[in-house]
Design a protein around this motif. Structure first.
Motif, mmCIF file in Angstrom:
data_model
loop_
_atom_site.group_PDB
_atom_site.id
_atom_site.type_symbol
_atom_site.label_atom_id
_atom_site.label_comp_id
_atom_site.label_asym_id
_atom_site.label_seq_id
_atom_site.Cartn_x
_atom_site.Cartn_y
_atom_site.Cartn_z
ATOM 1 N N THR A 8 0.389 4.332 -2.738
ATOM 2 C CA THR A 8 -0.099 5.679 -2.388
ATOM 3 C C THR A 8 0.633 6.192 -1.146
ATOM 4 N N ARG A 36 0.833 -1.202 0.000
ATOM 5 C CA ARG A 36 0.000 0.000 0.000
ATOM 6 C C ARG A 36 0.872 1.258 0.000
ATOM 7 N N ASP A 68 1.679 9.062 -0.188
ATOM 8 C CA ASP A 68 1.348 10.386 0.345
ATOM 9 C C ASP A 68 -0.100 10.533 0.793
ATOM 10 N N ARG A 69 -0.888 9.502 0.596
ATOM 11 C CA ARG A 69 -2.279 9.571 1.037
ATOM 12 C C ARG A 69 -2.361 9.308 2.530
ATOM 13 N N PRO A 70 -3.262 10.004 3.246
ATOM 14 C CA PRO A 70 -3.378 9.789 4.694
ATOM 15 C C PRO A 70 -4.018 8.448 5.019
ATOM 16 N N THR A 86 0.552 9.432 6.911
ATOM 17 C CA THR A 86 0.335 8.879 5.581
ATOM 18 C C THR A 86 0.740 7.405 5.547
ATOM 19 N N GLY A 126 -7.043 2.184 0.642
ATOM 20 C CA GLY A 126 -6.256 3.405 0.568
ATOM 21 C C GLY A 126 -6.964 4.652 1.032
ATOM 22 N N PHE A 127 -7.849 4.523 2.026
ATOM 23 C CA PHE A 127 -8.512 5.716 2.568
ATOM 24 C C PHE A 127 -8.198 5.836 4.065
ATOM 25 N N PRO A 128 -8.429 7.008 4.681
ATOM 26 C CA PRO A 128 -8.051 7.230 6.076
ATOM 27 C C PRO A 128 -9.200 6.990 7.048
ATOM 28 N N ALA A 176 -11.650 5.009 -2.209
ATOM 29 C CA ALA A 176 -10.531 5.814 -1.716
ATOM 30 C C ALA A 176 -10.984 7.192 -1.260
ATOM 31 N N ASP A 177 -12.199 7.595 -1.614
ATOM 32 C CA ASP A 177 -12.708 8.916 -1.222
ATOM 33 C C ASP A 177 -13.403 8.899 0.133
#
Length: 507
Positions: free
Chosen positions: A25, A21, A27-29, A39, A225-227, A199-200
């Protein structure tokens, strides 16, 4: 499930999942807490440095490390650091005290114990010393740190036991449940597959990270890949500001959490409680159908509920594209690879990759599985023609009155329809004439009027409940006893309080 999530779900170990992962991505949180953001790339880097620090202290592959830490970014980093080394982790709910913690440390033979120091007014470090814990260190504001160059290669096999989780121990000492990286990945994949997240989305962790739901949920974040927003201390209405600030789209935890959100929504019925929220999701306790309908009607979002336990973190889960009837009355469907067998008497039995390897105690393991390798759950239910699982209670929740079997859940679901009932638990109590009598214990919402046994039984008869199932005892309490993880009602305490030892007088 997306192609990327499906591919990531084949990871052999949790650390492999983190690396894959982070490469996709970086830089994604992944974790949000107050003003802090971690991140996916930082999770990998910080966990590896923490792993090096732990390695310098003597933690090696197979070393048993217990940790009793709150829901906090540092807790997740420490846990993945241990996964990087290949240590055996024994998470302990932070609200547990000497008896439960001492038992977990002794039974797991933990060589190290991570604590938060003084947390919420309680000195965990002093408790650890009082219990004679080995290798005690504090891991709250800071973590062990070192140069990753000292580390051996990460573990390549995800089928070895690397997790010891603890059951709630509501009737006896807790059981040490043995999990692998692959069983936890399988559980999280089930959750991710059912909820159709993207992811949103922005999730939330309002439960103890040390609960089996911690890795369950984190696997889902890594797959999609989402926070998620982490709550070190969850209470309403105080937590609402964080839900709104971070634009949480998915919240929940368990039935008790749904009820708490509903209570807040009812304070301002014309205004959506969390504007960004589109889904409540959870499990861990029975969900009355009326709770589902109330959430959809009053909060303007969907509710999906699932079925899991410490031994199998995710068994079935409702999906947003299920029918309203299935979402209200079932626990959802199992994913591919989860086999459900309904044995004689309706008992639910399970087999699949997400099922634990057994217990620390070999005798408990031997008794937990049938001759075909299915886990014996103690839950009772049936599978519908569409493949959805309906739970009707636990074997010990079947009340036998004058030789007739009565489902406590059936009565509880009807009690939730009563406007003067906030929550309810039904238990069977020993009775010299009937064998067992039906006792209803209820919480009332603020401002509710008085309840009587005659009034409750009249209401239940109006709902079509058979006369032989009507409660013969009513107890009204300020608050039902619950555990500290997912706020599940502890029925054994009600049996103790109102049974022969409690000698309560029927209302």
């Amino acid at each position: 499930m997306t192609d990327t999530a499906h591919t990531l779900g084949t990871s052999r170990t949790l650390w492999e999942l983190v690396e894959r992962r982070a490469a996709l991505t970086p830089d994604r949180p992944v974790l949000l807490q107050e003003d802090r953001v971690l991140t996916f790339g930082e999770l990998r880097e910080r966990a590896e440095r923490c792993a090096a620090g732990l390695y310098g202290r003597g933690v090696r592959p197979g070393t048993v490390v217990a940790w009793q830490l709150p829901t906090r970014i540092e807790t997740a980093v420490l846990s993945f650091a241990l996964a990087r080394i290949g240590a055996v982790q024994s998470p302990v709910i932070p609200f547990y005290r000497d008896r439960e913690v001492g038992f977990a440390l002794r039974e797991s033979k933990a060589e190290f114990f991570a604590v938060p120091g003084v947390w919420r007014g309680f000195d965990h470090t002093e408790m650890a010393r009082r219990l004679g814990a080995r290798g005690v260190f504090e891991a709250y504001g800071s973590l062990p740190d070192g140069d990753p160059a000292v580390l051996p290669p990460p573990p390549a096999d995800g089928t070895g036991v690397r997790w010891i989780y603890w059951t709630s121990g509501t009737t006896s000492d807790p059981k040490g449940v043995l999990h692998t990286d692959r069983s936890l990945i399988a559980g999280g994949s089930c959750l991710a597959h059912a909820l159709h997240l993207t992811a949103d989305d922005v999730g939330s962790m309002a439960f103890p990270y040390a609960h089996i739901a911690g890795p369950d949920y984190t696997v889902m974040l890594l797959l999609y890949g989402f926070p998620a927003v982490m709550f070190e201390h969850f209470a309403l209405p105080g937590a609402l500001a964080e839900y709104r600030r971070h634009g949480v789209t998915v919240a929940g935890g368990s039935t008790a959490f749904y009820s708490m959100f509903l209570a807040e929504q009812r304070k301002q019925p014309g205004r959506k409680l969390i504007p960004s929220l589109r889904l409540l999701a959870g499990g861990g306790a029975p969900k009355p159908p009326e709770i589902y309908h109330a959430v959809v009607r009053e909060m303007g979002c969907q509710l999906t509920h699932g079925y899991g336990m410490t031994e199998v973190p995710m068994i079935t889960m409702g999906s947003p594209d299920d029918t309203a009837e299935d979402l209200a009355t079932t626990e959802g469907r199992p994913p591919a690879g989860m086999e459900i067998r309904i044995a004689d008497g309706g008992e639910v039995r399970l087999r699949g990759e997400a099922v634990c390897q057994g217990y620390l105690d070999p005798a408990q393991s031997a008794a937990a599985f049938d001759e075909d390798g299915f886990l014996i759950t103690g839950d009772v239910g049936h599978v519908t023609a569409s493949g959805h699982l309906v739970l009707t209670g636990r074997i010990k929740d079947i009340i036998i009155r004058k030789g007739e079997n009565i489902s406590a859940k059936e009565i509880e679901d009807l009690l939730h329809l009563h406007p003067e009932v906030g929550d309810a638990a039904v238990v069977g109590l020993p009775d010299p004439e009937r064998g067992e009598r039906v006792c209803a214990v209820v919480e009332q919402p603020p401002g509710a009027g008085p309840l009587t046994l005659a009034g409750i039984t009249a209401f239940l008869r109006e709902q079509g409940l058979s006369v032989h199932k009507l409660p013969e005892q009513l107890e009204v309490v300020e608050a039902l006893p619950r555990n500290d993880a997912l706020r599940k009602v502890l029925k054994y305490k009600l049996r103790e309080r109102y049974g022969p030892a409690g000698a309560a007088t029927p209302s």
